[in-house]
Design an enzyme around this catalytic site. Structure first.
Site, PDB file in Angstrom:
ATOM      1  N   GLU A   1       0.830  -1.201   0.000  1.00 26.88           N
ATOM      2  CA  GLU A   1       0.000   0.000   0.000  1.00 26.88           C
ATOM      3  C   GLU A   1       0.866   1.253   0.000  1.00 26.88           C
ATOM      4  O   GLU A   1       2.024   1.235   0.417  1.00 26.88           O
ATOM      5  CB  GLU A   1      -0.921   0.009   1.228  1.00 26.88           C
ATOM      6  CG  GLU A   1      -1.900  -1.157   1.266  1.00 26.88           C
ATOM      7  CD  GLU A   1      -2.751  -1.160   2.519  1.00 26.88           C
ATOM      8  OE1 GLU A   1      -2.404  -0.426   3.472  1.00 26.88           O
ATOM      9  OE2 GLU A   1      -3.759  -1.888   2.557  1.00 26.88           O
TER      10      GLU A   1
ATOM     11  N   ASN B   1      -2.409  -1.462  14.846  1.00 31.53           N
ATOM     12  CA  ASN B   1      -3.400  -1.336  13.772  1.00 31.53           C
ATOM     13  C   ASN B   1      -4.804  -1.746  14.202  1.00 31.53           C
ATOM     14  O   ASN B   1      -5.662  -2.011  13.357  1.00 31.53           O
ATOM     15  CB  ASN B   1      -2.982  -2.141  12.537  1.00 31.53           C
ATOM     16  CG  ASN B   1      -1.683  -1.634  11.938  1.00 31.53           C
ATOM     17  OD1 ASN B   1      -1.469  -0.428  11.866  1.00 31.53           O
ATOM     18  ND2 ASN B   1      -0.812  -2.539  11.528  1.00 31.53           N
TER      19      ASN B   1
ATOM     20  N   GLU C   1     -13.462   2.247   4.306  1.00 36.29           N
ATOM     21  CA  GLU C   1     -12.403   2.818   5.127  1.00 36.29           C
ATOM     22  C   GLU C   1     -11.382   3.543   4.257  1.00 36.29           C
ATOM     23  O   GLU C   1     -11.015   3.072   3.185  1.00 36.29           O
ATOM     24  CB  GLU C   1     -11.733   1.722   5.955  1.00 36.29           C
ATOM     25  CG  GLU C   1     -12.722   0.950   6.810  1.00 36.29           C
ATOM     26  CD  GLU C   1     -12.054   0.196   7.937  1.00 36.29           C
ATOM     27  OE1 GLU C   1     -10.875   0.480   8.231  1.00 36.29           O
ATOM     28  OE2 GLU C   1     -12.710  -0.672   8.529  1.00 36.29           O
TER      29      GLU C   1
ATOM     30  N   GLU D   1     -10.050  -0.157   2.411  1.00 35.10           N
ATOM     31  CA  GLU D   1     -10.787  -1.410   2.241  1.00 35.10           C
ATOM     32  C   GLU D   1     -12.267  -1.138   2.490  1.00 35.10           C
ATOM     33  O   GLU D   1     -12.639  -0.059   2.974  1.00 35.10           O
ATOM     34  CB  GLU D   1     -10.302  -2.479   3.224  1.00 35.10           C
ATOM     35  CG  GLU D   1     -10.568  -2.125   4.690  1.00 35.10           C
ATOM     36  CD  GLU D   1     -10.089  -3.214   5.645  1.00 35.10           C
ATOM     37  OE1 GLU D   1      -9.682  -4.288   5.160  1.00 35.10           O
ATOM     38  OE2 GLU D   1     -10.136  -2.991   6.859  1.00 35.10           O
TER      39      GLU D   1
ATOM     40  N   ASN E   1     -15.446  -2.964   4.522  1.00 28.80           N
ATOM     41  CA  ASN E   1     -15.932  -4.025   5.391  1.00 28.80           C
ATOM     42  C   ASN E   1     -17.411  -4.236   5.111  1.00 28.80           C
ATOM     43  O   ASN E   1     -18.229  -3.354   5.367  1.00 28.80           O
ATOM     44  CB  ASN E   1     -15.717  -3.666   6.864  1.00 28.80           C
ATOM     45  CG  ASN E   1     -14.311  -3.981   7.320  1.00 28.80           C
ATOM     46  OD1 ASN E   1     -13.867  -5.113   7.232  1.00 28.80           O
ATOM     47  ND2 ASN E   1     -13.601  -2.971   7.790  1.00 28.80           N
TER      48      ASN E   1
ATOM     49  N   PHE F   1       0.519  -3.051  26.302  1.00 30.61           N
ATOM     50  CA  PHE F   1      -0.802  -3.450  25.792  1.00 30.61           C
ATOM     51  C   PHE F   1      -0.868  -4.942  25.482  1.00 30.61           C
ATOM     52  O   PHE F   1      -1.561  -5.372  24.569  1.00 30.61           O
ATOM     53  CB  PHE F   1      -1.178  -2.644  24.538  1.00 30.61           C
ATOM     54  CG  PHE F   1      -1.299  -1.166  24.790  1.00 30.61           C
ATOM     55  CD1 PHE F   1      -2.477  -0.622  25.262  1.00 30.61           C
ATOM     56  CD2 PHE F   1      -0.220  -0.323  24.569  1.00 30.61           C
ATOM     57  CE1 PHE F   1      -2.593   0.738  25.503  1.00 30.61           C
ATOM     58  CE2 PHE F   1      -0.318   1.039  24.812  1.00 30.61           C
ATOM     59  CZ  PHE F   1      -1.514   1.567  25.277  1.00 30.61           C
TER      60      PHE F   1
END
Length: 511
Positions: A29, A64, A104, A117, A119, A177
């Site tokens: 990308e 992400n 998106e 993309e 969804n 996280f």
């Protein structure tokens, strides 16, 4: 940024794609600077009608994965919003799509937008769109599936107010996280508040009492107190939403709702979510998808409260301590404690500070004097309650409160504070106590989360360099690469691929 990172990322992406989708192909990308993640909600029926329900911004992300979403975006202007919406609708029509879906985009600092993309399903963050449009997306999906036409046109869809969504994850922000599993020994979300139906004017009706502006609170979840969080599913356990007429009010409502959300038994990201709501860059709407990496490069270590807020917390802790003392005196059968009307000197230990205070308690609350200033604390808090709602000089203060020896553990606005309330003589003696030294684990690689060992990259006797990959552990649908913190030699390896590990299990030891 480097060839090595590209190779590691490529292989890790292939592994995750193959595991999740049975397809390990990789797409290249465009690299976009100052990227913001903004998506358009579309809805199309079987009669050729298609509309967009404006946008959501999802730029606060880690690995992400979205963490905080809001609608609308604070970045878009009306022209960009319309252009993105029209292209999203054109895409849906081009493929003959029906039902709700999300297109998106990545948007750069100049408001150029790039398709990411689509969804073809309902998104986790759909509630913020429902809150600003008044459209029940699930209902419309069912009606479309039943062959019914959309009951509205593009011109009917207005943006009313602002909505925020915070994703509550079973992951520990203090440990990078990483996923956390275990039993939910306490799970008590804030009370949900309905904004009410839309008026003909397009404004929300809100019959909530109290507060300067109407707000809504919504919590979508699938867990319960006493339930088990396992390593086999995505770490998201709830999505907390607030709505208000303005972005600032929606943020304020979210701050209060997060402070009222009680979760115990697992690591969770409530402190991080609260810290973001107070972060100047987020409040100003100037975030990008690199927000977490840029603002917390060394990891999240909790929020630091300003001096004015520390003073309010100290006053609240002093008052709560005195309330508990008065209650104990009554329960013991003694006469009503006459000292509660008399000023008493104490020392509050909080955030590395010692704050001398004087407490004068009465039946309604207490007056706490700090540096010559009186702070009036009023509350219906009682010992044993895990949530404390107080007011300090008329301003509300909401904290999660648990008793510890000689004080409280208080959590609010992203800060986790151990507050001790001591007599002046006790404070003098505490200063003489030696500090407990933690055991040395610098020569051990410990498993940072419960998970499955996917790969061991080194063997006993190998020399490793700083940053070198040592092992890969998979948990909650994510691969986590563990790296060497410094140069060294592997002494022994205790784990192997396919083995399930607990937190702090030893993976390998260094010389």
């Amino acid at each position: 940024w480097t060839d090595d990172e590209a190779r590691e990322g490529f292989q890790s992406s292939k592994n995750e794609a193959a595991s999740s989708f049975g397809d390990d192909r990789i797409f290249i990308e465009k690299f976009v600077t100052q990227p913001r993640h903004i998506e358009i909600q579309v809805l199309a029926d079987q009669h050729g009608n298609a509309v967009y329900l404006h946008e959501r911004e999802c730029s606060i992300q880690r690995r992400n994965q979205k963490v905080i979403e809001e609608a609308p975006s604070p970045f878009l202007d009306e022209a960009t919003r319309r252009a993105m919406g029209e292209q999203a609708v054109a895409l849906a029509r081009a493929v003959g799509y029906t039902s709700a879906g999300t297109v998106e985009f990545i948007v750069d600092g100049e408001r150029n937008f790039y398709f990411l993309e689509m969804n073809t399903r309902l998104q986790v963050e759909h509630p913020v769109t429902e809150l600003i449009t008044g459209v029940d997306l699930v209902e419309q999906m069912i009606r479309v599936a039943d062959g019914q036409p959309l009951p509205f046109a593009q011109s009917d869809l207005k943006i009313t107010g602002w909505a925020m969504e915070s994703r509550l994850y079973a992951e520990d922000p203090y440990r990078g996280f990483l996923p956390s599993i275990g039993r939910l020994t306490r799970y008590r979300p804030p009370s949900e508040i309905a904004a009410g139906p839309l008026k003909d004017s397009g404004n929300w009706v809100n019959d909530n009492e109290g507060g300067d502006s109407p707000t809504a609170v919504r919590n979508d979840t699938g867990v319960y107190e006493g339930g088990e969080i396992s390593m086999f599913y995505d770490p998201m356990i709830a999505k907390l939403c607030t709505w208000a007429p303005t972005r600032g009010d929606a943020i304020k409502a979210m701050r209060i709702a997060l402070d009222e959300f009680e979760v115990e038994g697992i690591g969770h990201n409530l402190p991080f979510l609260s810290a973001v709501m107070d972060h100047p860059k987020f409040v100003a709407g100037e975030m990008t998808t690199a927000f977490i990496a840029e603002e917390y490069p060394a990891g999240f270590e909790g929020a630091s409260l300003p001096d004015t807020e520390i003073a309010r917390v100290a006053a609240a802790a002093a008052a709560m301590h005195r309330m508990a003392e008065i209650r104990r005196a009554r329960i013991s059968g003694r006469l009503d404690n006459h000292e509660r009307h008399v000023g008493e000197n104490w020392v509050i230990f909080v955030a590395g500070r010692e704050i001398p205070v004087r407490i004068r308690a009465d039946r309604e609350g207490a007056t706490v004097t700090i540096d010559g200033h009186d702070l009036r604390v009023e509350s219906d808090w009682r010992p044993g309650r895990s949530l404390a709602r107080l007011s300090v000089n008329g301003r509300p203060l909401v904290m999660k409160a648990d008793r510890i020896p000689a004080g409280f553990r208080l959590r609010l606005r992203g800060a986790d504070l151990r507050v001790h309330v001591r007599r002046p003589r006790a404070a003098e003696l505490v200063r003489l106590m030696p500090e407990k030294i933690a055991p040395d684990t610098s020569k051990l690689l410990l498993c940072p989360m419960p998970g499955l060992v996917v790969k061991i990259n080194v063997a006993a006797g190998d020399e490793v360099q700083e940053g070198q990959a040592l092992a890969t552990v998979e948990a909650m649908k994510m691969e986590n690469i563990l790296r060497a913190e410094r140069k060294g030699v592997v002494k022994s390896v205790s784990a192997e691929a396919g083995q399930s590990l607990k937190v702090d299990d030893v993976i390998m030891e260094f010389e």
